[in-house]
Design an enzyme around this catalytic site. Structure first.
Site, PDB file in Angstrom:
ATOM      1  N   ASP A 137     -13.136  -8.211 -69.312  1.00  0.00           N
ATOM      2  CA  ASP A 137     -13.386  -8.607 -70.695  1.00  0.00           C
ATOM      3  C   ASP A 137     -12.315  -7.939 -71.541  1.00  0.00           C
ATOM      4  O   ASP A 137     -12.288  -6.714 -71.667  1.00  0.00           O
ATOM      5  CB  ASP A 137     -14.778  -8.144 -71.123  1.00  0.00           C
ATOM      6  N   SER A 196      -1.660 -19.489 -82.836  1.00  0.00           N
ATOM      7  CA  SER A 196      -2.110 -20.846 -83.134  1.00  0.00           C
ATOM      8  C   SER A 196      -1.418 -21.355 -84.389  1.00  0.00           C
ATOM      9  O   SER A 196      -1.015 -20.560 -85.256  1.00  0.00           O
ATOM     10  CB  SER A 196      -3.629 -20.870 -83.355  1.00  0.00           C
ATOM     11  N   TYR A 242     -11.535 -17.796 -87.635  1.00  0.00           N
ATOM     12  CA  TYR A 242     -10.618 -18.033 -86.512  1.00  0.00           C
ATOM     13  C   TYR A 242      -9.180 -18.078 -87.021  1.00  0.00           C
ATOM     14  O   TYR A 242      -8.280 -17.449 -86.447  1.00  0.00           O
ATOM     15  CB  TYR A 242     -10.964 -19.340 -85.803  1.00  0.00           C
ATOM     16  N   LYS A 252      -5.947 -15.486 -85.943  1.00  0.00           N
ATOM     17  CA  LYS A 252      -4.645 -15.898 -85.425  1.00  0.00           C
ATOM     18  C   LYS A 252      -3.517 -15.492 -86.367  1.00  0.00           C
ATOM     19  O   LYS A 252      -2.385 -15.234 -85.933  1.00  0.00           O
ATOM     20  CB  LYS A 252      -4.629 -17.400 -85.168  1.00  0.00           C
TER      21      LYS A 252
END
Length: 331
Positions: free
Chosen positions: A67, A147, A160, A164
């Site tokens: 993880d 991204s 999110y 990024k």
């Protein structure tokens, strides 16, 4: 390029989140190019499948479950790569998650924390445990998968998008700080691709939502794991010993092809840091600030993208002759 046409022959890499999607594509592509790959994913079935497929195709790969949000597990991941392959050259920080497409106020704190732990803190853990390894062997490469959301946020994905954005800023910071150690750090900004996360980004997977999403992509299609894998494969393969690629012998006896660093490679600050650590004690051209190295005779291609501003003509001001068309005093 390595003998036999394989760009990554003799290198070892860790790819996180490699049990599916972009990570799977990168792991497979690296193996095709000769790298030994540690396939990391918390999905045991997916990670084991990818590693087995690579081995069946004649490549070298091992699955390891870690993880990336847990520092002790990332330490074990790096240790496993060293034990399995005897070296580590490339760390691909690909693992990532998102909340579903919804209002930023509807994202619970626990979900927010997990997004930043996997997408951002994982890079902190990777740096803590991989940088000492890279320093010991004289260099290495990080590839952080960011991204297009970092530079062109999409509605409904606020947290999110923010994670990024942090990745791209962190990549620049790491590149600057680690340059003297000959550790290169790059980021890739994929548009959303045909991966398990696509439905999360769209808030559901229907033909109508796919059509609306694809309409926003200039190429008219989502990105594919192969697209990202091909881009990622270039970074470790073309890593020079130092950005100016100064040859080990007399510069005057080296062909121009020996110079692999081209204009726009890195910023001036990074170049200065690298050259300060260069064993040949190369120094920057005093005065002009063009980035030309005075002691190794770097050709015009060996320059930073950062240039000193051109000196203004003497007397440039309100009483200086105008250069605008149609005005008196034009030279």
């Amino acid at each position: 390029m390595a003998e036999g046409g394989k760009r990554l022959e003799g290198r070892a890499a860790i790819v996180t989140g490699a049990g599916s999607g972009f990570g799977e594509g990168i792991a497979r592509r690296f193996a095709e190019e000769g790298a030994a790959v540690v396939v990391d994913d918390i999905d045991e079935a997916g990670g084991s499948r990818v590693a087995a497929d690579i081995a069946a195709a004649g490549g070298r790969a091992e699955y390891f479950k870690a993880d990336v949000a847990q520092g002790d597990q990332v330490a074990a991941l790096v240790a496993h790569a060293l034990a399995a392959f005897g070296r580590l050259d490339v760390m691909v920080n690909n693992a990532g998650i998102s909340h579903t497409n919804k209002s930023m106020l509807d994202v619970e704190e626990a979900e927010f924390d997990r997004i930043f732990a996997v997408n951002v803190k994982a890079i902190y853990h990777a740096a803590r445990h991989a940088v000492p390894v890279f320093r010991a062997r004289g260099g290495g490469v990080f590839i952080n998968i960011a991204s297009t959301a970092a530079v062109r946020p999409r509605p409904g994905l606020a947290w999110y998008n923010a994670s990024k954005g942090a990745v791209t800023t962190l990549t620049r910071s790491m590149a600057l700080e680690l340059a003297p150690d000959r550790i290169r750090v790059n980021a890739l900004n994929p548009v959303a691709g045909d991966t398990p996360l696509l439905a999360t980004f769209m808030g559901g997977d229907t033909p109508e939502k796919r059509a609306a999403f694809i309409a926003t992509v200039p190429l008219g299609r989502p990105s594919t794991p192969r697209d990202i894998a091909d881009a990622g494969c270039r970074h470790p393969a073309t890593s020079p010993t130092r950005p100016c690629s100064s040859p080990p012998t007399s510069p005057n006896s080296s062909p121009a092809s020996a110079w692999r660093w081209t204009a726009g490679a890195v910023s001036e600050a990074v170049c200065r840091a690298w050259c300060a650590s260069c064993p040949r004690r190369e120094v920057w051209c005093p005065g002009c600030g063009c980035g030309r190295l005075s002691s190794c005779g770097s050709p015009p291609a060996g320059r930073c993208r950062t240039r000193a501003p051109r000196p203004r003509p003497a007397g440039r001001g309100s009483d200086a002759p105008s250069r605008r068309r149609g005005r008196s005093g034009r030279p």
